[in-house]
Design a protein around this motif. Sequence first.
Motif, PDB file in Angstrom:
ATOM      1  N   LEU A   1       0.797  -1.216   0.000  1.00 33.46           N
ATOM      2  CA  LEU A   1       0.000   0.000   0.000  1.00 33.46           C
ATOM      3  C   LEU A   1       0.837   1.279   0.000  1.00 33.46           C
ATOM      4  O   LEU A   1       0.300   2.362  -0.183  1.00 33.46           O
ATOM      5  CB  LEU A   1      -0.946  -0.007   1.209  1.00 33.46           C
ATOM      6  N   ARG A   2       2.150   1.125   0.177  1.00 32.81           N
ATOM      7  CA  ARG A   2       3.002   2.317   0.090  1.00 32.81           C
ATOM      8  C   ARG A   2       2.974   2.856  -1.336  1.00 32.81           C
ATOM      9  O   ARG A   2       2.919   4.052  -1.557  1.00 32.81           O
ATOM     10  CB  ARG A   2       4.428   1.962   0.509  1.00 32.81           C
ATOM     11  N   ARG A   3       3.034   1.951  -2.320  1.00 32.28           N
ATOM     12  CA  ARG A   3       2.922   2.331  -3.728  1.00 32.28           C
ATOM     13  C   ARG A   3       2.000   1.320  -4.412  1.00 32.28           C
ATOM     14  O   ARG A   3       2.459   0.403  -5.089  1.00 32.28           O
ATOM     15  CB  ARG A   3       4.295   2.348  -4.407  1.00 32.28           C
ATOM     16  N   PRO A   4       0.702   1.484  -4.244  1.00 28.86           N
ATOM     17  CA  PRO A   4      -0.247   0.494  -4.776  1.00 28.86           C
ATOM     18  C   PRO A   4      -0.187   0.345  -6.288  1.00 28.86           C
ATOM     19  O   PRO A   4      -0.381  -0.748  -6.819  1.00 28.86           O
ATOM     20  CB  PRO A   4      -1.609   1.014  -4.315  1.00 28.86           C
ATOM     21  N   GLY A   5       0.078   1.434  -7.000  1.00 28.49           N
ATOM     22  CA  GLY A   5       0.158   1.348  -8.459  1.00 28.49           C
ATOM     23  C   GLY A   5       1.295   0.456  -8.923  1.00 28.49           C
ATOM     24  O   GLY A   5       1.133  -0.380  -9.814  1.00 28.49           O
ATOM     25  N   VAL A   6       2.452   0.634  -8.302  1.00 22.51           N
ATOM     26  CA  VAL A   6       3.616  -0.180  -8.644  1.00 22.51           C
ATOM     27  C   VAL A   6       3.364  -1.640  -8.267  1.00 22.51           C
ATOM     28  O   VAL A   6       3.657  -2.561  -9.040  1.00 22.51           O
ATOM     29  CB  VAL A   6       4.876   0.347  -7.933  1.00 22.51           C
ATOM     30  N   SER A   7       2.806  -1.854  -7.083  1.00 26.19           N
ATOM     31  CA  SER A   7       2.527  -3.225  -6.624  1.00 26.19           C
ATOM     32  C   SER A   7       1.564  -3.936  -7.554  1.00 26.19           C
ATOM     33  O   SER A   7       1.782  -5.095  -7.945  1.00 26.19           O
ATOM     34  CB  SER A   7       1.945  -3.194  -5.210  1.00 26.19           C
ATOM     35  N   ALA A   8       0.487  -3.234  -7.952  1.00 22.64           N
ATOM     36  CA  ALA A   8      -0.506  -3.839  -8.842  1.00 22.64           C
ATOM     37  C   ALA A   8       0.098  -4.155 -10.200  1.00 22.64           C
ATOM     38  O   ALA A   8      -0.161  -5.216 -10.784  1.00 22.64           O
ATOM     39  CB  ALA A   8      -1.711  -2.910  -8.994  1.00 22.64           C
ATOM     40  N   THR A   9       0.922  -3.259 -10.705  1.00 24.17           N
ATOM     41  CA  THR A   9       1.539  -3.460 -12.020  1.00 24.17           C
ATOM     42  C   THR A   9       2.468  -4.673 -12.014  1.00 24.17           C
ATOM     43  O   THR A   9       2.429  -5.516 -12.922  1.00 24.17           O
ATOM     44  CB  THR A   9       2.324  -2.210 -12.443  1.00 24.17           C
ATOM     45  N   ILE A  10       3.305  -4.763 -10.979  1.00 21.25           N
ATOM     46  CA  ILE A  10       4.252  -5.891 -10.910  1.00 21.25           C
ATOM     47  C   ILE A  10       3.502  -7.220 -10.770  1.00 21.25           C
ATOM     48  O   ILE A  10       3.817  -8.195 -11.465  1.00 21.25           O
ATOM     49  CB  ILE A  10       5.225  -5.699  -9.727  1.00 21.25           C
ATOM     50  N   ALA A  11       2.508  -7.249  -9.887  1.00 21.18           N
ATOM     51  CA  ALA A  11       1.757  -8.494  -9.667  1.00 21.18           C
ATOM     52  C   ALA A  11       0.992  -8.905 -10.920  1.00 21.18           C
ATOM     53  O   ALA A  11       1.010 -10.078 -11.323  1.00 21.18           O
ATOM     54  CB  ALA A  11       0.797  -8.324  -8.492  1.00 21.18           C
ATOM     55  N   ALA A  12       0.320  -7.921 -11.545  1.00 23.18           N
ATOM     56  CA  ALA A  12      -0.445  -8.240 -12.754  1.00 23.18           C
ATOM     57  C   ALA A  12       0.480  -8.692 -13.885  1.00 23.18           C
ATOM     58  O   ALA A  12       0.156  -9.643 -14.617  1.00 23.18           O
ATOM     59  CB  ALA A  12      -1.256  -7.023 -13.193  1.00 23.18           C
ATOM     60  N   ALA A  13       1.623  -8.037 -14.014  1.00 22.51           N
ATOM     61  CA  ALA A  13       2.575  -8.414 -15.070  1.00 22.51           C
ATOM     62  C   ALA A  13       3.089  -9.837 -14.856  1.00 22.51           C
ATOM     63  O   ALA A  13       3.242 -10.614 -15.820  1.00 22.51           O
ATOM     64  CB  ALA A  13       3.735  -7.430 -15.106  1.00 22.51           C
ATOM     65  N   ALA A  14       3.342 -10.216 -13.599  1.00 19.42           N
ATOM     66  CA  ALA A  14       3.829 -11.559 -13.306  1.00 19.42           C
ATOM     67  C   ALA A  14       2.773 -12.606 -13.667  1.00 19.42           C
ATOM     68  O   ALA A  14       3.086 -13.652 -14.266  1.00 19.42           O
ATOM     69  CB  ALA A  14       4.191 -11.674 -11.827  1.00 19.42           C
ATOM     70  N   LEU A  15       1.506 -12.325 -13.341  1.00 15.26           N
ATOM     71  CA  LEU A  15       0.443 -13.275 -13.655  1.00 15.26           C
ATOM     72  C   LEU A  15       0.202 -13.365 -15.161  1.00 15.26           C
ATOM     73  O   LEU A  15      -0.029 -14.450 -15.701  1.00 15.26           O
ATOM     74  CB  LEU A  15      -0.846 -12.870 -12.934  1.00 15.26           C
ATOM     75  N   VAL A  16       0.250 -12.230 -15.844  1.00 11.74           N
ATOM     76  CA  VAL A  16       0.062 -12.243 -17.295  1.00 11.74           C
ATOM     77  C   VAL A  16       1.195 -13.012 -17.966  1.00 11.74           C
ATOM     78  O   VAL A  16       0.970 -13.807 -18.887  1.00 11.74           O
ATOM     79  CB  VAL A  16      -0.018 -10.805 -17.848  1.00 11.74           C
ATOM     80  N   ALA A  17       2.432 -12.794 -17.512  1.00 10.17           N
ATOM     81  CA  ALA A  17       3.576 -13.513 -18.085  1.00 10.17           C
ATOM     82  C   ALA A  17       3.426 -15.014 -17.888  1.00 10.17           C
ATOM     83  O   ALA A  17       3.728 -15.808 -18.790  1.00 10.17           O
ATOM     84  CB  ALA A  17       4.872 -13.019 -17.444  1.00 10.17           C
ATOM     85  N   LEU A  18       2.938 -15.406 -16.715  1.00 13.84           N
ATOM     86  CA  LEU A  18       2.735 -16.830 -16.454  1.00 13.84           C
ATOM     87  C   LEU A  18       1.593 -17.388 -17.297  1.00 13.84           C
ATOM     88  O   LEU A  18       1.602 -18.572 -17.658  1.00 13.84           O
ATOM     89  CB  LEU A  18       2.446 -17.046 -14.965  1.00 13.84           C
ATOM     90  N   ALA A  19       0.629 -16.531 -17.622  1.00 20.91           N
ATOM     91  CA  ALA A  19      -0.537 -16.986 -18.382  1.00 20.91           C
ATOM     92  C   ALA A  19      -0.256 -17.131 -19.872  1.00 20.91           C
ATOM     93  O   ALA A  19      -0.966 -17.873 -20.569  1.00 20.91           O
ATOM     94  CB  ALA A  19      -1.706 -16.017 -18.178  1.00 20.91           C
ATOM     95  N   LEU A  20       0.767 -16.463 -20.389  1.00 20.01           N
ATOM     96  CA  LEU A  20       1.009 -16.435 -21.838  1.00 20.01           C
ATOM     97  C   LEU A  20       1.150 -17.821 -22.477  1.00 20.01           C
ATOM     98  O   LEU A  20       0.636 -18.050 -23.575  1.00 20.01           O
ATOM     99  CB  LEU A  20       2.248 -15.585 -22.149  1.00 20.01           C
ATOM    100  N   PRO A  21       1.839 -18.786 -21.850  1.00 17.18           N
ATOM    101  CA  PRO A  21       1.937 -20.113 -22.492  1.00 17.18           C
ATOM    102  C   PRO A  21       0.586 -20.765 -22.752  1.00 17.18           C
ATOM    103  O   PRO A  21       0.482 -21.641 -23.614  1.00 17.18           O
ATOM    104  CB  PRO A  21       2.762 -20.930 -21.487  1.00 17.18           C
ATOM    105  N   ALA A  22      -0.447 -20.341 -22.021  1.00 15.05           N
ATOM    106  CA  ALA A  22      -1.768 -20.939 -22.215  1.00 15.05           C
ATOM    107  C   ALA A  22      -2.329 -20.632 -23.592  1.00 15.05           C
ATOM    108  O   ALA A  22      -3.241 -21.332 -24.060  1.00 15.05           O
ATOM    109  CB  ALA A  22      -2.730 -20.441 -21.136  1.00 15.05           C
ATOM    110  N   LEU A  23      -1.816 -19.600 -24.264  1.00 13.54           N
ATOM    111  CA  LEU A  23      -2.292 -19.291 -25.619  1.00 13.54           C
ATOM    112  C   LEU A  23      -1.996 -20.428 -26.583  1.00 13.54           C
ATOM    113  O   LEU A  23      -2.670 -20.578 -27.602  1.00 13.54           O
ATOM    114  CB  LEU A  23      -1.641 -17.990 -26.113  1.00 13.54           C
ATOM    115  N   GLY A  24      -0.989 -21.224 -26.274  1.00 14.66           N
ATOM    116  CA  GLY A  24      -0.644 -22.366 -27.120  1.00 14.66           C
ATOM    117  C   GLY A  24      -1.138 -23.688 -26.578  1.00 14.66           C
ATOM    118  O   GLY A  24      -0.695 -24.757 -27.036  1.00 14.66           O
ATOM    119  N   MET A  25      -2.053 -23.654 -25.619  1.00 12.52           N
ATOM    120  CA  MET A  25      -2.556 -24.896 -25.037  1.00 12.52           C
ATOM    121  C   MET A  25      -3.276 -25.726 -26.091  1.00 12.52           C
ATOM    122  O   MET A  25      -4.066 -25.202 -26.876  1.00 12.52           O
ATOM    123  CB  MET A  25      -3.513 -24.587 -23.879  1.00 12.52           C
ATOM    124  N   ARG A  26      -2.993 -27.018 -26.097  1.00  8.19           N
ATOM    125  CA  ARG A  26      -3.612 -27.932 -27.066  1.00  8.19           C
ATOM    126  C   ARG A  26      -4.310 -29.072 -26.325  1.00  8.19           C
ATOM    127  O   ARG A  26      -3.677 -30.039 -25.925  1.00  8.19           O
ATOM    128  CB  ARG A  26      -2.558 -28.487 -28.021  1.00  8.19           C
TER     129      ARG A  26
END
Length: 732
Positions: free
Chosen positions: A381-406
């Motif tokens: 909560l000291r820098r909520p914008g930075v925290s949200a961006t880093i967390a969301a970016a980490a989850l999106v990066a982890l989610a990217l391989p799912a685009l090739g799920m077969r």
Amino acid sequence: MTTSMLRPPEIRPDETLTSHRRPRNLAASVARFSARHRATAIGGWLLFVVLATALSAVIGTIGAEDSDYGNGESKRAAQIVDAAGFPERAGEMVIVQSGTLTADSTEFRGVVREAAAAVEATGQVENVNTDAVSEDGHSALVTFDMKGDPETAADRIEPVFAAVAGVQDRHPDLLVAQTGEVSIDEAIEGQVSDALGTLSMLSLPVTLGILIVAFGALLAAVLPLGLAVTAFLASLGLLAASSRFFPADDTVTHLMLLMGLAVGVDYCLFYIRREREERAKGASPEQALATAAATSGRSVLISAFTVIIAMAGMFLTRDTTFISLAVGTILVVATAALGSLTVLPAMLSKLGDKVDLGRIPGLYRRKSDGRFWRFVLRVVLRRPGVSATIAAAALVALALPALGMRPASDGIDGVKHDAAAIKTYDQVQAAFPGGADPATVVVKAPDVTNPAMTAAIADFKAKALATGQLHEPVTVEVNPDRTVARIGIGLSGTGTDKVSEQAIHTLRDDVIPTTLRGVDGADVTVTGGTAQSVDFNHALTRSVPLVFAFVLGLAFVLMLVSFRSVVVAVTAIVLNLLSVAAAYGALTLAFQHGWGAGLMDFQERGTITSWIPLFLFVILFGLSMDYHVFVLSRIREGHDRGWPTRLAVTRGIQNTAGVITSAAVVMVAVFALFTTAPLTAMKEMGFGLAIAVLLDATIVRAVLLPSVMAMLGERNWYLPRWLGWLPRLSHQ
């Protein structure tokens, strides 16, 4: 501004269940009744469990038949075969293989004849055939059917195994080995039943151990486990009744135990921890139970509805497996919620502070100090914008391989290949591509033996083999009234890969239309393992948007009504979708790309089991909303008391972090146990659920949720005027 202006409003000590200001909600009303009529509530629950369990034993559970499964053309083909009156048989085969000899040599032919004579001499087989020879000439098949009822063929197959083993002993320079429907089923059944039984039993002590650490007291730890187990037993009786309308899949009871432990323990944790927290603040036992009933009890009710809604979405698939899993999960979740709202308040009212009997020094504490989570929240909560961006970016990066799920059917590749019958299956598949699991072409016509149809079948065979994607052995069998013929033909590939799928498309789109279709009004369909996988994926592609729309739409409405905020409802949906997407990505990396093959001991297939993605979506969405509702209820509770949003968020998450951590540890541990199961699909399910719950309880709940709500501030509670008619539900 004075200090008193920043101080949160105090809760008056006389606001109890019996006070004129007691909360007016269903959970509180039910808890009040249970607390006043403890004997009725406890006795009623035990009677319900006993009667439901007895019902299961008396009427039994109707399992799904082979004809209940399937989609599209392959299912229609299977139904034609079922209605055609073909004798039911259990097919087996023996492969005779040599690295030096070929099928035209006298010695090789002699071994083939000896193998055929040996199995026939047992008196347990019929329809013995020795015609199939591999393209390279180094392998031959002896095919046969087991006599009698195929359901009991496993009871009569041991003499056949012994006969084949005897031939192998007499010819150690050749491979003589048996595989087939009965052999493989027996091998898989031996792997699966023992392993799943062990895992199911192991999940109980693991859960108990975690609860002992979480509560630091034996009785408080046993209570949630007792509720979860009794809810599971009662739901089995309800499953037996519902199976008259929705036949039960073989795996549904294992899932019910998983979900029963997960939600049953969660609901009890929510309740007991809140009651402990209130007692630590100085509330009387009655006051503490009143608050727990009105707040955590209400969260349990909303959470259960959310999980049930998510699971109900699977009915839209119209698939037997999905519907069975949905019914089983709905029953166990509803039963666990019923127990949490009725018998649990009665037990807590009866026990009072005795619920902490068996305190363990060093572990027991009535309320967690939350120092770790206070530190995390300060940083976030000291820098909520930075925290949200880093967390969301980490989850999106982890989610990217799912685009090739077969997604694809796992078939025989979904089990360990250490049993003799399965190893032999691999050898047959290598020598006779598709011969171990052929496609079945079903031809229905007034007379499938007339000259025109006989010529068409011969033409079909020639053109099919000429494609290079379809192979020997080609078998033709006609039903007794000569109206249906089923033609078995091998496919290139493993049966589950793109090569086999392309062979099915070639069969359906190129070979059949130019040879069989239209001859004497013939109706031609294709079934078999690969065809069923292709049709399943096609049906799933059509139904997935409906399921997603149903689940997301009803979850949005439920959150909107519960918290009277469009923003909260949208935020809940987006955060849950993000955690599910990240779990998909991790699943794709671990199983489709094989990163977890060594650790979890499975055979890499380059695919994900076809039913897993949709199943994980509905389960994970329901479980994620479970946590989300609990956290948001505490945050909304603070907001309704007049606290600023940031303070409500901080205290709400801090006060629930310990409960969610304990609940998440239980779920992750139980789900992770199933990564040791012999079936790859069970490993995928356990891994996907465990990683998603871990991500949800840490990154999403501890970082994304507080940072996003802190940035939105009072906009979190936005509700358009035209929705002002929505009911106001107490969160206090």
